[in-house]
Design an enzyme around this catalytic site. Structure first.
Site, PDB file in Angstrom:
ATOM      1  N   ASP A   1       5.329  -5.135   6.270  1.00  0.00           N
ATOM      2  CA  ASP A   1       5.498  -6.332   6.580  1.00  0.00           C
ATOM      3  C   ASP A   1       5.665  -7.419   5.271  1.00  0.00           C
ATOM      4  O   ASP A   1       6.582  -8.362   5.393  1.00  0.00           O
ATOM      5  CB  ASP A   1       4.581  -6.973   7.617  1.00  0.00           C
ATOM      6  CG  ASP A   1       5.221  -6.882   8.965  1.00  0.00           C
ATOM      7  OD1 ASP A   1       6.344  -6.370   9.100  1.00  0.00           O
ATOM      8  OD2 ASP A   1       4.226  -6.967  10.042  1.00  0.00           O
TER       9      ASP A   1
ATOM     10  N   ASP B   1      -0.420   2.049   8.327  1.00  0.00           N
ATOM     11  CA  ASP B   1      -0.969   1.404   9.559  1.00  0.00           C
ATOM     12  C   ASP B   1       0.121   1.432  10.287  1.00  0.00           C
ATOM     13  O   ASP B   1      -0.401   0.941  11.689  1.00  0.00           O
ATOM     14  CB  ASP B   1      -0.986  -0.037   9.081  1.00  0.00           C
ATOM     15  CG  ASP B   1      -2.339  -0.604   8.175  1.00  0.00           C
ATOM     16  OD1 ASP B   1      -2.721   0.730   7.775  1.00  0.00           O
ATOM     17  OD2 ASP B   1      -2.454  -1.654   7.886  1.00  0.00           O
TER      18      ASP B   1
ATOM     19  N   ARG C   1      -6.081  -3.109   9.364  1.00  0.00           N
ATOM     20  CA  ARG C   1      -6.813  -4.375   9.399  1.00  0.00           C
ATOM     21  C   ARG C   1      -6.392  -5.353  10.391  1.00  0.00           C
ATOM     22  O   ARG C   1      -7.295  -5.925  11.015  1.00  0.00           O
ATOM     23  CB  ARG C   1      -6.323  -5.071   8.246  1.00  0.00           C
ATOM     24  CG  ARG C   1      -6.773  -4.851   6.997  1.00  0.00           C
ATOM     25  CD  ARG C   1      -6.170  -5.590   5.816  1.00  0.00           C
ATOM     26  NE  ARG C   1      -5.163  -5.203   5.501  1.00  0.00           N
ATOM     27  CZ  ARG C   1      -4.498  -5.216   4.433  1.00  0.00           C
ATOM     28  NH1 ARG C   1      -4.864  -5.863   3.483  1.00  0.00           N
ATOM     29  NH2 ARG C   1      -3.060  -4.697   4.303  1.00  0.00           N
TER      30      ARG C   1
ATOM     31  N   THR D   1       4.267   2.256   5.489  1.00  0.00           N
ATOM     32  CA  THR D   1       2.748   2.125   5.514  1.00  0.00           C
ATOM     33  C   THR D   1       2.131   2.875   6.536  1.00  0.00           C
ATOM     34  O   THR D   1       2.786   3.214   7.490  1.00  0.00           O
ATOM     35  CB  THR D   1       2.572   0.651   5.704  1.00  0.00           C
ATOM     36  OG1 THR D   1       1.264   0.245   6.067  1.00  0.00           O
ATOM     37  CG2 THR D   1       3.614   0.146   6.993  1.00  0.00           C
TER      38      THR D   1
ATOM     39  N   GLY E   1       0.945  -1.282  -0.041  1.00  0.00           N
ATOM     40  CA  GLY E   1      -0.124   0.098  -0.044  1.00  0.00           C
ATOM     41  C   GLY E   1       0.818   1.161  -0.147  1.00  0.00           C
ATOM     42  O   GLY E   1       1.922   1.356   0.932  1.00  0.00           O
TER      43      GLY E   1
ATOM     44  N   ASP F   1       2.299  -0.819  11.536  1.00  0.00           N
ATOM     45  CA  ASP F   1       2.366  -2.061  12.062  1.00  0.00           C
ATOM     46  C   ASP F   1       3.550  -2.958  11.482  1.00  0.00           C
ATOM     47  O   ASP F   1       3.456  -4.365  11.609  1.00  0.00           O
ATOM     48  CB  ASP F   1       1.080  -3.003  11.636  1.00  0.00           C
ATOM     49  CG  ASP F   1       1.025  -2.976   9.881  1.00  0.00           C
ATOM     50  OD1 ASP F   1       1.874  -2.390   9.160  1.00  0.00           O
ATOM     51  OD2 ASP F   1       0.093  -3.667   9.570  1.00  0.00           O
TER      52      ASP F   1
ATOM     53  N   ARG G   1       0.879  -5.200  -5.326  1.00  0.00           N
ATOM     54  CA  ARG G   1       1.019  -6.226  -4.576  1.00  0.00           C
ATOM     55  C   ARG G   1       1.109  -7.466  -5.284  1.00  0.00           C
ATOM     56  O   ARG G   1       0.141  -7.781  -5.952  1.00  0.00           O
ATOM     57  CB  ARG G   1      -0.232  -6.163  -3.427  1.00  0.00           C
ATOM     58  CG  ARG G   1      -0.408  -5.092  -2.610  1.00  0.00           C
ATOM     59  CD  ARG G   1      -1.596  -5.428  -1.637  1.00  0.00           C
ATOM     60  NE  ARG G   1      -2.362  -4.188  -1.067  1.00  0.00           N
ATOM     61  CZ  ARG G   1      -1.808  -3.767  -0.063  1.00  0.00           C
ATOM     62  NH1 ARG G   1      -0.721  -4.074   0.756  1.00  0.00           N
ATOM     63  NH2 ARG G   1      -2.614  -2.675   0.330  1.00  0.00           N
TER      64      ARG G   1
HETATM   65  O1  F6P Z   1      -1.591  -1.571   4.246  1.00  0.00           O
HETATM   66  C1  F6P Z   1      -2.427  -0.378   4.434  1.00  0.00           C
HETATM   67  C2  F6P Z   1      -3.741  -0.407   4.129  1.00  0.00           C
HETATM   68  O2  F6P Z   1      -4.128   0.817   3.801  1.00  0.00           O
HETATM   69  C3  F6P Z   1      -4.442  -0.879   5.107  1.00  0.00           C
HETATM   70  O3  F6P Z   1      -4.791  -0.245   6.274  1.00  0.00           O
HETATM   71  C4  F6P Z   1      -5.851  -1.647   4.321  1.00  0.00           C
HETATM   72  O4  F6P Z   1      -6.365  -2.377   5.086  1.00  0.00           O
HETATM   73  C5  F6P Z   1      -5.270  -2.064   3.060  1.00  0.00           C
HETATM   74  O5  F6P Z   1      -4.075  -1.262   2.858  1.00  0.00           O
HETATM   75  C6  F6P Z   1      -6.223  -1.648   1.892  1.00  0.00           C
HETATM   76  O6  F6P Z   1      -5.623  -2.317   0.656  1.00  0.00           O
HETATM   77  P1  F6P Z   1      -5.965  -2.088  -0.648  1.00  0.00           P
HETATM   78  O7  F6P Z   1      -5.388  -0.593  -1.178  1.00  0.00           O
HETATM   79  O8  F6P Z   1      -5.158  -3.092  -1.567  1.00  0.00           O
HETATM   80  O9  F6P Z   1      -7.591  -1.987  -0.755  1.00  0.00           O
END
Ligand code: F6P
Length: 307
Positions: free
Chosen positions: A107, A136, A180, A134, A15, A138, A76
């Site tokens: 991660d 998050d 998440r 990121t 992300g 995390d 991803r």
């Molecule tokens: O990893 C960061 C994040 O924004 C999370 O908080 C969220 O759950 C996820 O990515 C959303 O992913 P995507 O952009 O693939 O919808």
């Protein structure tokens, strides 16, 4: 003996996070100052597999420090999870005689890097360093990740606006923020915006405990992380409405999902400075022959931790 490196590649993965451009900028320019050739990999691991590499110079990162997103794009990649995918990626790096790779991501991106450059089983023999990017917050081993501060500020600004309309209509707002598995965004946003209740994924949330904290006819703010086990903002708003009806209260609830808005926007000064410090540490680490490490922030010191 430390291997002398001549060319490095920089990528962003997973992300996107505000501050990634500040990271790319500082890593590129510092590496060039140190006499290294620099490549940018477009669209993360998938771009590496598909050989989308571009040569970077001082001007490639001009006027980017204030931009959200990532000028190198991101992805991803499912294919990078396969041995065949990683073999293609290794070939592309070897063909360009790239000695080292810096990856800014979360991660999942670290796990890919570890697999790829594993000394016994990895497909690539170059040096690798990760840097935490990121929203998050995390990533293990670091107190802070690039993008977290901006995301928190974006969400707080949005909630300040929701307060205006919530107050005018005497409505409670249930606001869903990203995260998440990690409640760091919810926790910080909740505290900074004066939320009445904060629901995080790490702790069980009892709907009755939210009901008790809310004023009968008020305009309270409840912040919920998307990974909360009770469900997101819509679900919690529904449950609260149900409980209040049973209590013969005519309180009104509205749900607001902030979603990807939190991932965009100009990075805060804090994120830009953090990104800069990680970038310098990452290049220095490679110059001293480090590999399979990650830059990390611990008690405001920038250190190297294990990937
Ligand atoms: O990893 C960061 C994040 O924004 C999370 O908080 C969220 O759950 C996820 O990515 C959303 O992913 P995507 O952009 O693939 O919808």
């Amino acid at each position: 003996m430390t291997k002398t490196i001549k060319k490095i590649a920089i990528m962003t993965s997973g992300g996107d996070a505000p501050g990634m451009n500040a990271f790319i900028r500082s890593a590129t320019r510092y590496a060039i100052e140190k006499g290294l050739g620099v490549f940018g990999i477009l669209e993360g691991y998938q771009g590496l597999i598909e050989n989308r590499l571009i040569e970077m110079n001082y001007d490639s990162v001009c006027n980017t420090i204030h931009l959200g997103g990532t000028i190198l794009k991101t992805s991803r990649s499912q294919e990078f999870m396969t041995h065949e995918g990683r073999l293609k990626a290794a070939k592309n790096l070897n063909d360009k005689e790239i000695d080292a790779l810096i990856c800014c991501g979360g991660d999942g991106s670290y796990a890919g890097l570890k697999e790829f450059a594993n000394k016994e089983t990895g497909e690539w023999q170059g040096l690798v360093i990760g840097s935490p990017g990121t929203i998050d917050n995390d990533v293990s081993g670091t107190d802070l990740t690039i993008g977290f501060d901006t995301a928190v500020n974006t969400a707080v600004e949005a909630i300040d606006k929701l307060r205006d309309t919530g107050d005018s209509h005497s409505r409670h707002f249930i606001v869903e923020v990203m995260g998440r598995h990690c409640g760091d965004i919810a926790q910080a946003v909740g505290l900074a915006s004066g939320a009445t209740f904060i629901a995080v994924p790490e702790e069980k949330t009892d709907i009755k405990s939210i009901v008790c904290t809310l004023r009968k006819r008020g305009h309270d703010i409840v912040v919920v992380a998307e990974g909360n086990e009770l469900g997101g903002a819509e679900k919690i708003a529904q449950l609260l409405e149900q409980h209040h009806r049973e209590m013969k209260s005519n309180s009104e609830f509205r749900a607001c999902v902030l979603g990807h808005i939190q991932r965009g926007g100009s990075p805060t000064a804090k994120d830009r400075i953090l990104a800069h410090r990680f970038a310098i540490k990452a290049v220095d680490a490679l110059l001293s022959g480090e590999t399979l490490k990650a830059t990390a922030s611990k008690a405001d010191e920038i250190i190297l931790s294990l990937l």
